[in-house]
Enzyme design. Structure first.
Site, PDB file in Angstrom:
ATOM      1  CB  THR A   1      40.687  44.779  49.513  1.00  0.00           C
ATOM      2  OG1 THR A   1      39.875  45.927  49.794  1.00  0.00           O
ATOM      3  CG2 THR A   1      40.497  43.788  50.644  1.00  0.00           C
TER       4      THR A   1
ATOM      5  CE1 TYR B   1      36.601  42.038  48.758  1.00  0.00           C
ATOM      6  CE2 TYR B   1      36.749  44.203  49.778  1.00  0.00           C
ATOM      7  CZ  TYR B   1      37.101  43.324  48.774  1.00  0.00           C
ATOM      8  OH  TYR B   1      37.959  43.727  47.778  1.00  0.00           O
TER       9      TYR B   1
END
Length: 329
Positions: free
Chosen positions: A117, A141
């Protein structure tokens, strides 16, 4: 030979399965169906319902299907949720990925593609962001994904194992052929939420923060069509099979749209207005982040074909209508 797709019943994973089948690959999916759907897996692919941390299950599947590559999508993806519950993110995204990587090494799987990501960068960079930028994630995250990248790098040094970590920017849209799309209830992706509002599934939507240091005060992101993204994965797989070395690469278009610009695009494509409310900022959201994807273009020969915000929105809206028919039928 088969490709193992973890999380293949989910949004991006199901698109990957269709792409692999379109290319004539054999595919096996492992998914615990916590957020994915059995119906999203094409009948031509085998679905094994289970957890990637179940190493006996994973290794038996690898051996039985003669898996030569793993494409790893399984994990948790909601930034504010990771801030509120970091331990679950370190479990799902890091600890379980470690188990999967160990299973790959034990069974001699030589090729591994990881769904990473842009959140590994954080928001304290100029743009567009290259892969050599400092990794300064602003959420659990992002950190959980970065930890898995670190594990992959160490494992590739110690074992006959090559990987590609693809750092996604904002994935949106749906299969242009209408076979799958973003189907998770309560999804937080901006275009998904806006399309649900535009089609009456939500009475209104929220904009989280209008005081960011951007031209209109809302966050700016690089939105990439999911079908262009899975094309990058397939090209990365071909590169690894041809002997390519381990690599990290961005997947984005190199241009950004603000939250308000995206909402305006949805209103333009759908042809009517809908209610939008303003709320405060969410924890962990950087102000702006846009990709430099030159490495993917050079290393994979990747050339995006759906690089248009209206195209992304139109495919997403078509999927919302198809999903409504499925759920009402």
């Amino acid at each position: 030979m088969a490709v193992l797709v973890t999380g293949g019943a989910g949004y991006i994973g199901s698109h990957m399965v269709w792409k692999l089948l379109d290319e004539g690959e054999e595919v096996v999916v492992i998914d615990r169906l916590s957020t994915g759907f059995e119906w999203a897996v094409p009948p031509e692919a085998e679905l094994v319902v289970g957890d990637i941390a179940d190493q006996d299950l994973v290794e038996a599947t690898i051996a039985r299907r003669n898996v030569d590559a793993i494409i790893h999508f399984a994990g948790s993806i909601i930034v504010p949720e990771s801030v509120a519950d970091p331990l679950s993110y370190y479990l799902n995204n890091t600890v379980k990925s470690r188990a999967l990587i160990e299973s790959a090494v034990r069974k001699g799987v030589p090729h591994f593609i990881f769904s990473s990501t842009a959140a590994v960068y954080g928001g304290k960079h100029g743009e567009p962001v290259t892969e050599d930028a400092l990794t300064l994630p602003e959420s659990p995250y992002g950190r959980s994904k970065l930890m898995t990248e670190m594990m992959l790098a160490d494992v590739a040094t110690a074992h006959p194992f090559a990987y590609t970590a693809l750092r996604y920017f904002n994935v949106s849209g749906a299969d242009p052929n209408g076979r799958t799309g973003q189907s998770t209830k309560g999804a937080t992706h901006l275009i998904k939420v806006a399309c649900e509002t535009a089609t009456g599934k939500r009475s209104s939507m929220d904009v989280y923060g209008t005081d960011y240091p951007t031209p209109d005060g809302t966050c700016i992101r690089d939105y990439i069509h999911v079908w262009d993204l899975v094309e990058a994965h397939y090209l990365a797989l071909k590169r690894l099979r041809a002997g390519g070395e381990s690599i990290v690469a961005n997947c984005g278009y190199g241009k950004g749209y603000s939250v308000l610009q995206v909402i305006d695009a949805v209103k333009r494509v759908v042809g009517h207005d809908f209610e939008v409310n303003v709320s405060g900022r969410r924890a962990g959201d950087p102000a702006r982040i846009v990709a430099n994807a030159d490495r993917a273009r050079a290393e994979f020969g990747w050339g995006p074909r759906l690089d248009n915000i209206d195209t992304i929105v139109l495919d997403a809206l078509r999927w919302e209508e198809a999903l409504k028919r499925r759920n009402n039928g």
